[in-house]
Design a protein around this motif. Structure first.
Motif, mmCIF file in Angstrom:
data_model
loop_
_atom_site.group_PDB
_atom_site.id
_atom_site.type_symbol
_atom_site.label_atom_id
_atom_site.label_comp_id
_atom_site.label_asym_id
_atom_site.label_seq_id
_atom_site.Cartn_x
_atom_site.Cartn_y
_atom_site.Cartn_z
ATOM 1 N N HIS A 80 0.797 -1.234 0.000
ATOM 2 C CA HIS A 80 0.000 0.000 0.000
ATOM 3 C C HIS A 80 0.826 1.278 0.000
ATOM 4 N N ALA A 99 1.755 6.329 2.231
ATOM 5 C CA ALA A 99 0.708 5.512 1.628
ATOM 6 C C ALA A 99 -0.277 6.452 0.947
ATOM 7 N N GLU A 103 -6.516 5.048 -2.348
ATOM 8 C CA GLU A 103 -6.303 3.786 -3.038
ATOM 9 C C GLU A 103 -7.315 2.744 -2.552
ATOM 10 N N ARG A 108 -2.930 -3.057 -4.966
ATOM 11 C CA ARG A 108 -1.567 -3.129 -4.430
ATOM 12 C C ARG A 108 -0.621 -2.433 -5.397
ATOM 13 N N THR A 124 -0.005 1.282 -9.221
ATOM 14 C CA THR A 124 -0.826 0.327 -8.493
ATOM 15 C C THR A 124 -1.692 -0.478 -9.463
#
Length: 307
Positions: A80, A99, A103, A108, A124
């Protein structure tokens, strides 16, 4: 005549049986290649001079590696976010630095690397490789993180043109490699446009690297090869055939940066395929002296280099 490399020219240097090998990057200071097993949570280091193999259990997903410009630390992408890790410190654990907000929980981090200004670009993906929920981020040594593009299923790459003015980013399941113009002073990408899709039956574009001649080398997920392409036209100039179906990443290293190190994966293969591909998940090496040499990877927080 395009080159075609296979057979004994391809060496298995680490039969790691990685579930999802990725993240190959050469370390000039260590004279070794970093790579990871994303799903196995392993950071690995192979030294071709001595043949030594070292690994660190990261305790979660780890998908990409960049060395800091100063000191022994590494920048890692975990599931993350971005983390700092000192592999030489006994008992060290990755320290989360940032982070990105917003998201999805089912995402991931995946592939990534640094540009010539020392900024880390990481993308990601949807863990199930279905939703277009992935994004491309630019993360600086000052701690500033920007979400610069979105709508990806699986981000792979990036790599840059020889003059650093173009950036190539793959969306693997959609079989698309995009190219951007990049302002190196600001790090701002613009003019996103299609660059290349692989022919039907030839796999999907995964990790990529650029050589000293400006050509792009692309790992084929499901295609069992790495192909070399003209950076302008996308024309294929040759390929390396591997004894594994899922090829994930590649980077130049070794003496004169004339060896291409190539990672692979076991995930997604059934029992029959695994029996037929005993080296799936291995790290491979191919000597390309006289044919190609690479560029040193940029390090996190490093200086601008417009050469």
């Amino acid at each position: 005549m395009p080159f075609d490399i296979a057979g004994d020219a391809v060496r298995c240097v680490w039969p790691a049986a990685a579930a999802l090998g990725e993240g190959t990057t050469w370390s000039e200071q260590r004279q070794a290649v970093w790579w990871v097993d994303i799903l196995g949570g392993q950071l690995m280091l192979y030294s071709p001079g001595s043949g030594s193999r070292r690994s660190w259990a990261i305790g979660g997903h780890v998908s990409a590696v960049a060395e800091y410009a100063e000191g022994p630390s590494l920048l890692l992408t975990l599931r993350h976010g971005f983390a700092r890790f000192d592999p030489e410190l006994p008992g060290a654990q990755p320290q989360l630095l940032h982070a990105p907000a917003g998201e999805p929980a089912g995402n991931r981090f995946n592939d990534g690397k640094c540009d010539a200004a020392g900024r880390f670009w990481g993308g990601t993906m949807d863990f199930d490789c279905e939703a277009a929920s992935g994004a491309l981020y630019r993360y600086g040594a000052d701690g500033h993180c920007s979400r610069v593009d979105a709508g990806y299923v699986v981000v792979n790459g990036p790599t840059w043109s020889q003059d650093q003015r173009r950036m190539y980013v793959a969306d693997t399941p959609l079989n698309r490699i995009h190219v951007f113009d990049v302002d190196m002073a600001s790090g701002q990408p613009s003019r996103k446009r299609p660059w290349l899709s692989l022919p039907a039956g030839d796999g999907l574009p995964d990790g990529m690297t650029t050589d000293a001649q400006g050509r792009l080398w692309i790992a084929h997920w499901g295609g069992g090869c790495v192909s070399c392409h003209d950076a302008d036209s996308g024309a294929e100039l040759g390929r390396i055939r591997l004894p594994a179906q899922h090829i994930t990443n590649c980077s130049f290293g070794g003496p004169g940066l004339q060896t291409l190190f190539i990672s692979s994966a076991r995930t997604g293969l059934d029992e029959a395929q695994l029996q037929a591909q005993p080296l799936a998940g291995a790290l491979f090496a191919v000597d390309l002296a006289g044919l190609a040499s690479g560029l040193l990877p940029h390090r996190f927080g490093g200086p601008h280099d417009h050469a």
